[in-house]
Write a protein that holds these residues in place. Sequence first.
Motif, PDB file in Angstrom:
ATOM      1  N   GLU A 268       0.800  -1.219   0.000  1.00 40.74           N
ATOM      2  CA  GLU A 268       0.000   0.000   0.000  1.00 40.74           C
ATOM      3  C   GLU A 268       0.839   1.280   0.000  1.00 40.74           C
ATOM      4  O   GLU A 268       0.592   2.201  -0.764  1.00 40.74           O
ATOM      5  N   THR A 269       1.815   1.335   0.876  1.00 39.09           N
ATOM      6  CA  THR A 269       2.732   2.470   0.895  1.00 39.09           C
ATOM      7  C   THR A 269       4.113   1.943   0.535  1.00 39.09           C
ATOM      8  O   THR A 269       4.795   1.331   1.357  1.00 39.09           O
ATOM      9  N   ALA A 270       4.499   2.164  -0.704  1.00 36.22           N
ATOM     10  CA  ALA A 270       5.758   1.601  -1.202  1.00 36.22           C
ATOM     11  C   ALA A 270       6.944   2.195  -0.443  1.00 36.22           C
ATOM     12  O   ALA A 270       7.020   3.415  -0.247  1.00 36.22           O
ATOM     13  N   PRO A 271       7.875   1.362   0.030  1.00 37.95           N
ATOM     14  CA  PRO A 271       9.029   1.853   0.793  1.00 37.95           C
ATOM     15  C   PRO A 271       9.920   2.753  -0.053  1.00 37.95           C
ATOM     16  O   PRO A 271      10.228   2.448  -1.209  1.00 37.95           O
ATOM     17  N   ILE A 272      10.345   3.866   0.524  1.00 34.77           N
ATOM     18  CA  ILE A 272      11.081   4.882  -0.214  1.00 34.77           C
ATOM     19  C   ILE A 272      12.421   4.361  -0.728  1.00 34.77           C
ATOM     20  O   ILE A 272      12.898   4.788  -1.783  1.00 34.77           O
ATOM     21  N   ASP A 273      13.043   3.421  -0.006  1.00 32.77           N
ATOM     22  CA  ASP A 273      14.322   2.890  -0.471  1.00 32.77           C
ATOM     23  C   ASP A 273      14.152   2.151  -1.789  1.00 32.77           C
ATOM     24  O   ASP A 273      14.979   2.268  -2.701  1.00 32.77           O
ATOM     25  N   ALA A 274      13.047   1.394  -1.918  1.00 32.22           N
ATOM     26  CA  ALA A 274      12.783   0.665  -3.156  1.00 32.22           C
ATOM     27  C   ALA A 274      12.362   1.624  -4.267  1.00 32.22           C
ATOM     28  O   ALA A 274      12.798   1.497  -5.420  1.00 32.22           O
ATOM     29  N   VAL A 275      11.504   2.587  -3.931  1.00 30.94           N
ATOM     30  CA  VAL A 275      11.004   3.535  -4.933  1.00 30.94           C
ATOM     31  C   VAL A 275      12.149   4.303  -5.586  1.00 30.94           C
ATOM     32  O   VAL A 275      12.233   4.414  -6.813  1.00 30.94           O
ATOM     33  N   THR A 276      13.047   4.842  -4.771  1.00 31.80           N
ATOM     34  CA  THR A 276      14.117   5.661  -5.338  1.00 31.80           C
ATOM     35  C   THR A 276      15.110   4.827  -6.138  1.00 31.80           C
ATOM     36  O   THR A 276      15.647   5.293  -7.150  1.00 31.80           O
ATOM     37  N   ARG A 277      15.351   3.615  -5.722  1.00 24.86           N
ATOM     38  CA  ARG A 277      16.264   2.754  -6.480  1.00 24.86           C
ATOM     39  C   ARG A 277      15.682   2.398  -7.844  1.00 24.86           C
ATOM     40  O   ARG A 277      16.387   2.401  -8.862  1.00 24.86           O
ATOM     41  N   CYS A 278      14.396   2.088  -7.858  1.00 26.87           N
ATOM     42  CA  CYS A 278      13.751   1.762  -9.132  1.00 26.87           C
ATOM     43  C   CYS A 278      13.721   2.978 -10.058  1.00 26.87           C
ATOM     44  O   CYS A 278      13.982   2.861 -11.260  1.00 26.87           O
ATOM     45  N   ASN A 279      13.407   4.135  -9.507  1.00 27.41           N
ATOM     46  CA  ASN A 279      13.389   5.349 -10.324  1.00 27.41           C
ATOM     47  C   ASN A 279      14.763   5.662 -10.906  1.00 27.41           C
ATOM     48  O   ASN A 279      14.898   6.011 -12.085  1.00 27.41           O
ATOM     49  N   LYS A 280      15.791   5.559 -10.070  1.00 27.37           N
ATOM     50  CA  LYS A 280      17.150   5.847 -10.519  1.00 27.37           C
ATOM     51  C   LYS A 280      17.551   4.900 -11.648  1.00 27.37           C
ATOM     52  O   LYS A 280      18.137   5.325 -12.653  1.00 27.37           O
ATOM     53  N   ALA A 281      17.215   3.637 -11.512  1.00 32.27           N
ATOM     54  CA  ALA A 281      17.559   2.651 -12.539  1.00 32.27           C
ATOM     55  C   ALA A 281      16.852   2.954 -13.855  1.00 32.27           C
ATOM     56  O   ALA A 281      17.437   2.812 -14.936  1.00 32.27           O
ATOM     57  N   MET A 282      15.602   3.375 -13.759  1.00 29.08           N
ATOM     58  CA  MET A 282      14.846   3.679 -14.983  1.00 29.08           C
ATOM     59  C   MET A 282      15.441   4.879 -15.719  1.00 29.08           C
ATOM     60  O   MET A 282      15.468   4.920 -16.946  1.00 29.08           O
ATOM     61  N   VAL A 283      15.927   5.849 -14.967  1.00 26.07           N
ATOM     62  CA  VAL A 283      16.516   7.037 -15.593  1.00 26.07           C
ATOM     63  C   VAL A 283      17.887   6.722 -16.173  1.00 26.07           C
ATOM     64  O   VAL A 283      18.190   7.062 -17.326  1.00 26.07           O
ATOM     65  N   GLU A 284      18.727   6.047 -15.397  1.00 28.53           N
ATOM     66  CA  GLU A 284      20.122   5.869 -15.786  1.00 28.53           C
ATOM     67  C   GLU A 284      20.374   4.694 -16.729  1.00 28.53           C
ATOM     68  O   GLU A 284      21.344   4.706 -17.496  1.00 28.53           O
ATOM     69  N   ILE A 285      19.524   3.692 -16.681  1.00 27.30           N
ATOM     70  CA  ILE A 285      19.751   2.504 -17.519  1.00 27.30           C
ATOM     71  C   ILE A 285      18.722   2.377 -18.641  1.00 27.30           C
ATOM     72  O   ILE A 285      19.073   2.116 -19.788  1.00 27.30           O
ATOM     73  N   ALA A 286      17.434   2.573 -18.306  1.00 27.64           N
ATOM     74  CA  ALA A 286      16.395   2.513 -19.338  1.00 27.64           C
ATOM     75  C   ALA A 286      16.290   3.821 -20.112  1.00 27.64           C
ATOM     76  O   ALA A 286      15.721   3.858 -21.200  1.00 27.64           O
ATOM     77  N   HIS A 287      16.803   4.924 -19.539  1.00 22.82           N
ATOM     78  CA  HIS A 287      16.837   6.245 -20.190  1.00 22.82           C
ATOM     79  C   HIS A 287      15.434   6.777 -20.480  1.00 22.82           C
ATOM     80  O   HIS A 287      15.168   7.326 -21.552  1.00 22.82           O
ATOM     81  N   VAL A 288      14.524   6.613 -19.504  1.00 24.12           N
ATOM     82  CA  VAL A 288      13.177   7.125 -19.670  1.00 24.12           C
ATOM     83  C   VAL A 288      13.169   8.652 -19.703  1.00 24.12           C
ATOM     84  O   VAL A 288      14.082   9.307 -19.181  1.00 24.12           O
ATOM     85  N   ASP A 289      12.121   9.207 -20.299  1.00 29.67           N
ATOM     86  CA  ASP A 289      11.993  10.665 -20.409  1.00 29.67           C
ATOM     87  C   ASP A 289      11.260  11.257 -19.213  1.00 29.67           C
ATOM     88  O   ASP A 289      11.338  12.469 -18.976  1.00 29.67           O
ATOM     89  N   GLY A 290      10.550  10.429 -18.481  1.00 29.86           N
ATOM     90  CA  GLY A 290       9.810  10.916 -17.331  1.00 29.86           C
ATOM     91  C   GLY A 290       9.306   9.743 -16.516  1.00 29.86           C
ATOM     92  O   GLY A 290       9.391   8.584 -16.918  1.00 29.86           O
ATOM     93  N   ILE A 291       8.769  10.052 -15.351  1.00 21.94           N
ATOM     94  CA  ILE A 291       8.250   9.041 -14.441  1.00 21.94           C
ATOM     95  C   ILE A 291       6.897   9.493 -13.935  1.00 21.94           C
ATOM     96  O   ILE A 291       6.725  10.637 -13.554  1.00 21.94           O
TER      97      ILE A 291
END
Length: 354
Positions: free
Chosen positions: A331-354
């Motif tokens: 229900e409330t996603a843990p911030i440690d997991a959220v930020t790691r997933c976001n960082k990976a999407m930006v730096e490796i998947a090269h997404v334009d936004g989240i």
Amino acid sequence: MTEYYTRMGDGKRVSMTKEQIMADLQAGTADAADMGEIPALSSAEMEQLFEIIADKNRIVGVEPGHEVVLTYDIGQLDFTGDNGNSGNGVDMGRLESALLHERALGADTFELAHADYSIKPVKPIIANEMQTMEEIQNEIVAPYFYGAMPNMGLYYAPDGPYGNPADLLREFKMEESMASSEAASEHLARDIEYVSTRIIQAGADGFNFDTTASAGDADFVGTLKGVEALRKACPDAYINVGMAGESVMGIHGGMEYDGKIVAGMYPHQQVKVAEKAGADVFGPVCNTNTSKSLAWNLARSVTFIKECVKVASIPCHVNMGMGVGGIPMCETAPIDAVTRCNKAMVEIAHVDGI
């Protein structure tokens, strides 16, 4: 042997060694590569993923200058909804919520949403939504959209006029099931045109189609046809199409768009038909497996999304939240997991936004 704190797909905190994390990264990317018939992550990218997961800081982020646009769905419901809807149960109006997101939380974009976040229930009250949109646009500076799910399930019995394809299939009424899906899809497209064109005319800066294809391939085709109609009626409208999952369910099995069967499409294929329909931004999705580790889920998600970004001609704003994008399903996603997933999407998947 050094162990690192990480998560499972249900949010449970666990400890894993580097060897265990790397094994799950390998398994996750291999699963996505096999299912989508796309390239797996390279050894260098998996090492980079490991470094993100193993970072000892509770919160991680990208380097300054590498930030991406943040878009939001479900509007004010994250404040006003109860905890069953992942909300905070704060009693406030939609204007107050919009201004708080803009002025206190620094939201890049925001959207107006109805309590029942779907196209069908918005249709009979569209005049009220148009008035609210116009009023809030007079106060807000950030791009302010309207958001709703196509949610074609509401068009099936007992909520709608068409027979439920799943029930019909259980009765071996194949033709009736397919006919029901086709009729509901056309109905959905008409309702999307009705709702979206009017809310754009009321001053909305764009329209966010959230959780597209949640009811399968007919839902996806109906939404794409609705996007076509909106683009034709409002050529300058900003249109975001966000998906419900990494693969389109084949409830009908033969529904086509632009001459292509949409059932079984993965993100790198979904984005091409969304482009064809007239979308400005695409929201690819990869669902989280709660029984697997964060490493497995994240590697799998990044593999799918990286290929989607690679082939896309429009910006990709990956869907990241509870149960998608590698983020744990809780229900409330843990911030440690959220930020790691976001960082990976930006730096490796090269997404334009989240």
